[in-house]
Structure formats: structure tokens, C-alpha cells
Write a protein that holds these residues in place. Structure first.
Motif, PDB file in Angstrom:
ATOM      1  N   ILE A   8     -73.881  66.248 -65.041  1.00  0.00           N
ATOM      2  CA  ILE A   8     -74.229  66.512 -63.714  1.00  0.00           C
ATOM      3  C   ILE A   8     -75.520  66.861 -63.497  1.00  0.00           C
ATOM      4  O   ILE A   8     -75.566  67.884 -64.238  1.00  0.00           O
ATOM      5  CB  ILE A   8     -73.028  67.191 -62.715  1.00  0.00           C
ATOM      6  N   LEU A   9     -76.842  66.581 -63.434  1.00  0.00           N
ATOM      7  CA  LEU A   9     -77.559  66.940 -62.630  1.00  0.00           C
ATOM      8  C   LEU A   9     -77.862  68.193 -61.266  1.00  0.00           C
ATOM      9  O   LEU A   9     -77.178  67.495 -60.204  1.00  0.00           O
ATOM     10  CB  LEU A   9     -78.797  66.266 -62.731  1.00  0.00           C
TER      11      LEU A   9
ATOM     12  N   LEU B 142     -64.920  72.778 -66.238  1.00  0.00           N
ATOM     13  CA  LEU B 142     -63.748  71.281 -65.853  1.00  0.00           C
ATOM     14  C   LEU B 142     -65.182  70.161 -67.207  1.00  0.00           C
ATOM     15  O   LEU B 142     -64.930  69.412 -67.654  1.00  0.00           O
ATOM     16  CB  LEU B 142     -65.173  70.284 -64.809  1.00  0.00           C
ATOM     17  N   ASN B 143     -65.791  71.110 -68.029  1.00  0.00           N
ATOM     18  CA  ASN B 143     -66.058  70.644 -69.873  1.00  0.00           C
ATOM     19  C   ASN B 143     -66.980  69.096 -68.615  1.00  0.00           C
ATOM     20  O   ASN B 143     -66.555  67.858 -70.143  1.00  0.00           O
ATOM     21  CB  ASN B 143     -64.427  70.011 -70.503  1.00  0.00           C
ATOM     22  N   ILE B 144     -68.411  69.574 -68.188  1.00  0.00           N
ATOM     23  CA  ILE B 144     -69.155  68.752 -67.722  1.00  0.00           C
ATOM     24  C   ILE B 144     -70.075  69.215 -67.793  1.00  0.00           C
ATOM     25  O   ILE B 144     -70.316  70.404 -67.919  1.00  0.00           O
ATOM     26  CB  ILE B 144     -68.591  68.325 -65.749  1.00  0.00           C
ATOM     27  N   ASN B 145     -70.997  68.349 -68.893  1.00  0.00           N
ATOM     28  CA  ASN B 145     -72.101  69.380 -68.783  1.00  0.00           C
ATOM     29  C   ASN B 145     -73.017  68.950 -67.759  1.00  0.00           C
ATOM     30  O   ASN B 145     -73.220  68.035 -67.080  1.00  0.00           O
ATOM     31  CB  ASN B 145     -73.039  67.962 -69.816  1.00  0.00           C
ATOM     32  N   THR B 146     -74.232  69.832 -67.795  1.00  0.00           N
ATOM     33  CA  THR B 146     -75.195  69.715 -67.238  1.00  0.00           C
ATOM     34  C   THR B 146     -76.855  69.765 -67.434  1.00  0.00           C
ATOM     35  O   THR B 146     -76.742  70.078 -68.569  1.00  0.00           O
ATOM     36  CB  THR B 146     -75.095  71.424 -66.431  1.00  0.00           C
ATOM     37  N   VAL B 147     -77.187  69.314 -66.104  1.00  0.00           N
ATOM     38  CA  VAL B 147     -79.094  69.357 -66.720  1.00  0.00           C
ATOM     39  C   VAL B 147     -79.488  70.164 -65.252  1.00  0.00           C
ATOM     40  O   VAL B 147     -80.012  69.685 -63.886  1.00  0.00           O
ATOM     41  CB  VAL B 147     -79.622  68.075 -66.312  1.00  0.00           C
TER      42      VAL B 147
ATOM     43  N   VAL C 264     -76.659  77.937 -60.253  1.00  0.00           N
ATOM     44  CA  VAL C 264     -75.998  78.495 -61.376  1.00  0.00           C
ATOM     45  C   VAL C 264     -74.313  78.608 -60.958  1.00  0.00           C
ATOM     46  O   VAL C 264     -73.517  78.244 -61.814  1.00  0.00           O
ATOM     47  CB  VAL C 264     -76.376  80.086 -61.558  1.00  0.00           C
ATOM     48  N   ARG C 265     -73.978  78.212 -59.737  1.00  0.00           N
ATOM     49  CA  ARG C 265     -72.412  78.739 -59.669  1.00  0.00           C
ATOM     50  C   ARG C 265     -71.805  77.374 -59.269  1.00  0.00           C
ATOM     51  O   ARG C 265     -71.059  76.922 -59.914  1.00  0.00           O
ATOM     52  CB  ARG C 265     -72.328  78.283 -57.543  1.00  0.00           C
ATOM     53  N   ILE C 266     -72.470  75.557 -59.610  1.00  0.00           N
ATOM     54  CA  ILE C 266     -71.984  74.814 -60.001  1.00  0.00           C
ATOM     55  C   ILE C 266     -72.347  74.683 -61.321  1.00  0.00           C
ATOM     56  O   ILE C 266     -71.460  73.624 -61.582  1.00  0.00           O
ATOM     57  CB  ILE C 266     -73.520  74.156 -59.134  1.00  0.00           C
ATOM     58  N   ILE C 267     -73.069  75.021 -61.903  1.00  0.00           N
ATOM     59  CA  ILE C 267     -72.947  75.148 -63.367  1.00  0.00           C
ATOM     60  C   ILE C 267     -71.659  75.672 -63.777  1.00  0.00           C
ATOM     61  O   ILE C 267     -71.051  75.538 -64.615  1.00  0.00           O
ATOM     62  CB  ILE C 267     -74.255  75.595 -64.514  1.00  0.00           C
ATOM     63  N   ARG C 268     -71.442  76.747 -63.569  1.00  0.00           N
ATOM     64  CA  ARG C 268     -70.015  77.124 -63.991  1.00  0.00           C
ATOM     65  C   ARG C 268     -69.178  76.700 -63.311  1.00  0.00           C
ATOM     66  O   ARG C 268     -68.039  76.885 -64.392  1.00  0.00           O
ATOM     67  CB  ARG C 268     -69.248  78.914 -63.073  1.00  0.00           C
ATOM     68  N   THR C 269     -68.329  75.989 -62.779  1.00  0.00           N
ATOM     69  CA  THR C 269     -67.693  75.434 -62.128  1.00  0.00           C
ATOM     70  C   THR C 269     -67.623  74.359 -62.915  1.00  0.00           C
ATOM     71  O   THR C 269     -66.611  73.722 -63.997  1.00  0.00           O
ATOM     72  CB  THR C 269     -67.605  75.010 -60.905  1.00  0.00           C
ATOM     73  N   CYS C 270     -69.098  72.909 -63.658  1.00  0.00           N
ATOM     74  CA  CYS C 270     -68.785  71.989 -64.318  1.00  0.00           C
ATOM     75  C   CYS C 270     -68.607  72.223 -66.274  1.00  0.00           C
ATOM     76  O   CYS C 270     -67.315  71.666 -66.519  1.00  0.00           O
ATOM     77  CB  CYS C 270     -70.169  72.036 -64.473  1.00  0.00           C
ATOM     78  N   LYS C 271     -68.398  74.001 -66.213  1.00  0.00           N
ATOM     79  CA  LYS C 271     -68.269  74.895 -67.726  1.00  0.00           C
ATOM     80  C   LYS C 271     -67.030  74.749 -67.529  1.00  0.00           C
ATOM     81  O   LYS C 271     -66.214  74.633 -67.934  1.00  0.00           O
ATOM     82  CB  LYS C 271     -69.066  75.800 -68.113  1.00  0.00           C
TER      83      LYS C 271
ATOM     84  N   LYS D 100     -65.292  72.189 -57.717  1.00  0.00           N
ATOM     85  CA  LYS D 100     -64.614  71.166 -58.532  1.00  0.00           C
ATOM     86  C   LYS D 100     -64.183  70.643 -57.181  1.00  0.00           C
ATOM     87  O   LYS D 100     -64.325  69.434 -57.761  1.00  0.00           O
ATOM     88  CB  LYS D 100     -63.424  72.394 -58.524  1.00  0.00           C
ATOM     89  N   GLN D 101     -63.043  71.048 -55.837  1.00  0.00           N
ATOM     90  CA  GLN D 101     -62.485  69.935 -55.196  1.00  0.00           C
ATOM     91  C   GLN D 101     -63.764  69.029 -54.916  1.00  0.00           C
ATOM     92  O   GLN D 101     -63.515  67.326 -54.533  1.00  0.00           O
ATOM     93  CB  GLN D 101     -62.144  70.871 -53.965  1.00  0.00           C
TER      94      GLN D 101
END
Length: 455
Positions: free
Chosen positions: A5-6, A24-29, A15-22, A310-311
């Protein structure tokens, strides 16, 4: 389904979005402007890429640059956060046309509900209670005067693509109408790239209550109860709490029913919020819909135990909701304090600069959402909010006491902040009673100045 996810945003929401992505094992840009090279979100993400110069129009509002960054890094989804391009249907279409998932509602829904005048027309058709006002955008100065006289003063002019209190002017008499119209259009164009405005009857001193919603692509919609966002200055929220302590259960059920009705009418399929004005008789009127995640989503998370980011991601992947309405339970009371880098004594002027000391509170029921750190230089180009202090407790009074303790412990040096002001507010009898409205913060500020209140 989504692998990378970018985040087309900055600051604490990135930062909030990146933390949830972590989780969920989703890489972030992370994307950043030249002014944000050292920003925390760029350090936390798996990858980061510069998308332009400091002015938002050259970076965080640069659609093509953002999409090219997504393509170049192999991101299969873009999360817009809040503000910037989060409610821009053109951007959503460009993302989708590029073969990338837009984490938000369909562009057609953004057109219908993200544009305030279109949303109003849709809600009238849906049978939702609305404030009297114009059915279409105000095209000319003469139309503005004519509509205001028809509705009756006071009226409020609002940006059709607006949010966050920008592009909004209250008009009390005809002599001020044209100036307010021009100011609202100008501010709307700068903030949202769209100068269209509409008009509503201005309700004097209502409560500002919003209902958090979550819909999927299978026709399911649930609410996550309500938030009281009435503590505002110049239409900018300062403190939010959930649930509202003074509404009757009957009034709340009416709010939920209209919010669900509104979302289902437009086939809403993401996280979103319906905002209402509630008068002193607890009658509610639709104000607008935010077709995005909101700053204050945190308190809805605290009282439900759900992760809304997440939802939002799950729904964007096409998955059905994980729960029914009956399975969402209300747990205690939550309050959010917006901590801004601003000089309260200088009429709340933004106060960018370098943070020298940064110490945050801890303990049971305390949450910090921020993107600043000791040594970080706050740039002058963006919003002055630097931290969200959130508390959760079994009761409202306990939450207020917990917030007071947390504010006492919060220490930020190097820039002026509103920490002391917030601390005083949490001792104000009107706020503590819960019977405040959208005029209460202005009155409190006047009282502080009059009596030179300080710690």
C-alpha cells in the motif's frame, strides 16, 4: 489480496496506516515532500519516495506524481488517509484506471456524498432529515443573496468539496453576504481545488454529532455508535468524545437509523461518517458525509475494540464485514484531545519549529497517535496538529480525570502548543457537564482571556 500500500498522505495518519499494515503483513510506501524528508512516516514505512516540493499542490495534491510513485514501487493499492486527495473523485478514478486499488468508496459515491451539495440532494431523496438550504451550488453573487433571503438569516456558506472547517462562512445579514461568498470560494479553491459552494440555514448553537459507519461491497452497513464533536473553534474540532453523554437513547437510535439509511441509499462501501447537527430538542439534521477515515476515528476504535484501518483495507479487497450490528458492543467512554503546535495567546497562530523535548504519557487507557519526535522540525506548510492524545475509561468522568493526568504528563518543548489550554478546558464546568454546544469553546476562550486564566 493487497500486498503493498502506498499512503498518499503525511503525519500521524500516515503513521497510523503503516502500523496496521505491519500487523497485516502488508508492505508500505511512504510519499513525502521535500519539506518532509525527515518525517517519521518516511522512516517507518518499508519504502519512501519524494513526490514534489513543499507546497501541497506540488506534492500531496499532485495526483500524477502519486500514481507514478505507486506504479514505480509496485504498490497495488493507495490509501489516501484524510484531507488532501481523500475525497477527490478524480483522484480515485485515476487510481482505479491505473489498475491500482483505491482504499475508499467508489468514485461515484464520492461524487454523490463527498460533494456536499450532491450529498444534500441525495439525502433529501433518501428521506433523511436535512437542514433547509440550497439544492444546488451557488453560481453567482446575486444567487447567493437571493438564496440567503429565501432561507432567512443567519445562513452558512460551505465548500462543496470541503471538510475540516475550510471554505465555510457564517452570514448574519445581507451586507456581508457577497464578501462571505467570495471568501468561501477562494478558500475552497486553495484547500480543495474546487471553488463551488452551497448554502444552508445556520442553526444557532447546536451539537455536532457524527455517526461512524462501515459498509462493504455486499450491501452490508453497520454503525459504530456516535461521537460528540461540538467542542470547536472556527469550525475546527478541538476535543471529541464517544459516545455522547447527554443524548437520550431514543435520539441516538434515530441518528443511527438515518445514518444507516443514508449509507445504504448510496451503496456506501468503505469507512465513512455521517455528520448531523442536533438542536436543543434533540432533533437531528444531516449536515454532510465524510467519505474517508476521520481524524477522530480513534475514539470509535477505543469504544468498540475495532481497527477501522484494517476494516477499510478488508472492504477494499472485496471481503464482507466480519461482524453484524448485534456483535458490535459499546465499551466505556473515550475522549480525544488534538494537540497543536500553536500559540494560544497569539490567537492560536501556528507555531512551527524544532521540538527539543518530547515526552508522552503512558498507563492504562492512554493512546498516542503522532508523527513527531525530539529533534523533529515541524514544517510551516501543513496543518498544525502534531499529536492526538486519546484516553479510554469505563465512564465519562473517569475518562476526563484520566485526560487531565495525561495532559499533566505530556511535555513538548521547543514550540508553543495548546497543551495548557486543553488542560484548562478539561476543568471547565460546561465541558465537564457534557452540555456544551458548538458555541461553547468560543465562550470558554473569551473567559480565559477575560480572567487571564493559566496554570
Amino acid at each position: 489480496m493487497i500486498k503493498k500500500i502506498l499512503i498518499a498522505n503525511r503525519g500521524e495518519i500516515a503513521v497510523r496506516i503503516i502500523r496496521t499494515c505491519k500487523l497485516l503483513n502488508i508492505n508500505t510506501v511512504a510519499v513525502y515532500s521535500t519539506a518532509d524528508k525527515e518525517a517519521y512516516h518516511t522512516q517507518l514505512a518499508d519504502e519512501s519516495i519524494c513526490i514534489g516540493d513543499a507546497p501541497s499542490k506540488n506534492s500531496y495534491l499532485n495526483m500524477d506524481s502519486i500514481i507514478e510513485a505507486a506504479k514505480g514501487t509496485g504498490a497495488d493499492a493507495i490509501h489516501p488517509g484524510f484531507g488532501f486527495l481523500s475525497e477527490n473523485s478524480t483522484f480515485a478514478r485515476k487510481v482505479i484506471d491505473a489498475g491500482i486499488i483505491f482504499i475508499g468508496p467508489e468514485p461515484e459515491v464520492i461524487d454523490r456524498m463527498g460533494d456536499k451539495s450532491n450529498a444534500r440532494a441525495s439525502m433529501i431523496a433518501a428521506g433523511v432529515s436535512v437542514v433547509p438550504g440550497s439544492k444546488e451550488c451557488i453560481a453567482t453573487k446575486d444567487d447567493c443573496i437571493e438564496m440567503a433571503n429565501k432561507i432567512g438569516y443567519p445562513v452558512i456558506i460551505k465548500a462543496s468539496s470541503g471538510g475540516g472547517g475550510r471554505g465555510m462562512r457564517i452570514v448574519y445579514e445581507e451586507s456581508d453576504c457577497v464578501t462571505a461568498y467570495e471568501q468561501a470560494r477562494s478558500e475552497a479553491l486553495i484547500s480543495f481545488g474546487d471553488d463551488s459552494v452551497y448554502m444552508e440555514k445556520y442553526l444557532v448553537n447546536p451539537k455536532h454529532i457524527e455517526v461512524q459507519l462501515l459498509g462493504d461491497k455486499h450491501g452490508n452497513v453497520v454503525h459504530l455508535f456516535e461521537r460528540d464533536c461540538s467542542m470547536q473553534r472556527r469550525n475546527q474540532k478541538t476535543v471529541e468524545e464517544a459516545p455522547c453523554d447527554v443524548l437520550t437513547q431514543e435520539a441516538k437510535e434515530r441518528l443511527y437509523a438515518d445514518a444507516i439509511k443514508a449509507a445504504k441509499y448510496v451503496n456506501y462501501d468503505s469507512v465513512g461518517t455521517i455528520e448531523f447537527l442536533v438542536d436543543h430538542q434533540q432533533n437531528h439534521y444531516f449536515m454532510e458525509m465524510n467519505t474517508r477515515i476521520q481524524v477522530e476515528h480513534t475514539i470509535s476504535e477505543m469504544i468498540t475494540g475495532l481497527d477501522l484501518i484494517k476494516q477499510q483495507i478488508r472492504v477494499a479487497e472485496g471481503k464482507p464485514l466480519e461482524f453484524t450490528q448485534d456483535e458490535i458492543t459499546l465499551q466505556g467512554h473515550a475522549i480525544e484531545c488534538r494537540i497543536n503546535a500553536e500559540n494560544v495567546k497569539a490567537n492560536f497562530a501556528p507555531n512551527p519549529g524544532t521540538i527539543k523535548t518530547f515526552h508522552v504519557p503512558g498507563g492504562q487507557g492512554i493512546r498516542i497517535d503522532s508523527a513527531v519526535y525530539a529533534g523533529y522540525t515541524i514544517p510551516p506548510f501543513y496543518d498544525s496538529m502534531i499529536l492526538k492524545l486519546i484516553v479510554h475509561a469505563p465512564t465519562r468522568l473517569e475518562a476526563i480525570k484520566r485526560m487531565r493526568v495525561a495532559l499533566e504528563e505530556l511535555l513538548i518543548e521547543g514550540v508553543e502548543t495548546n497543551i495548557e489550554f486543553q488542560y484548562l478546558l478539561f476543568h471547565d464546568p460546561i465541558f465537564v457537564s457534557g452540555r456544551y454546544d458548538t458555541s461553547s469553546l468560543t465562550k470558554f476562550i473569551e473567559e480565559v482571556k477575560k480572567n487571564e486564566l493559566s496554570l
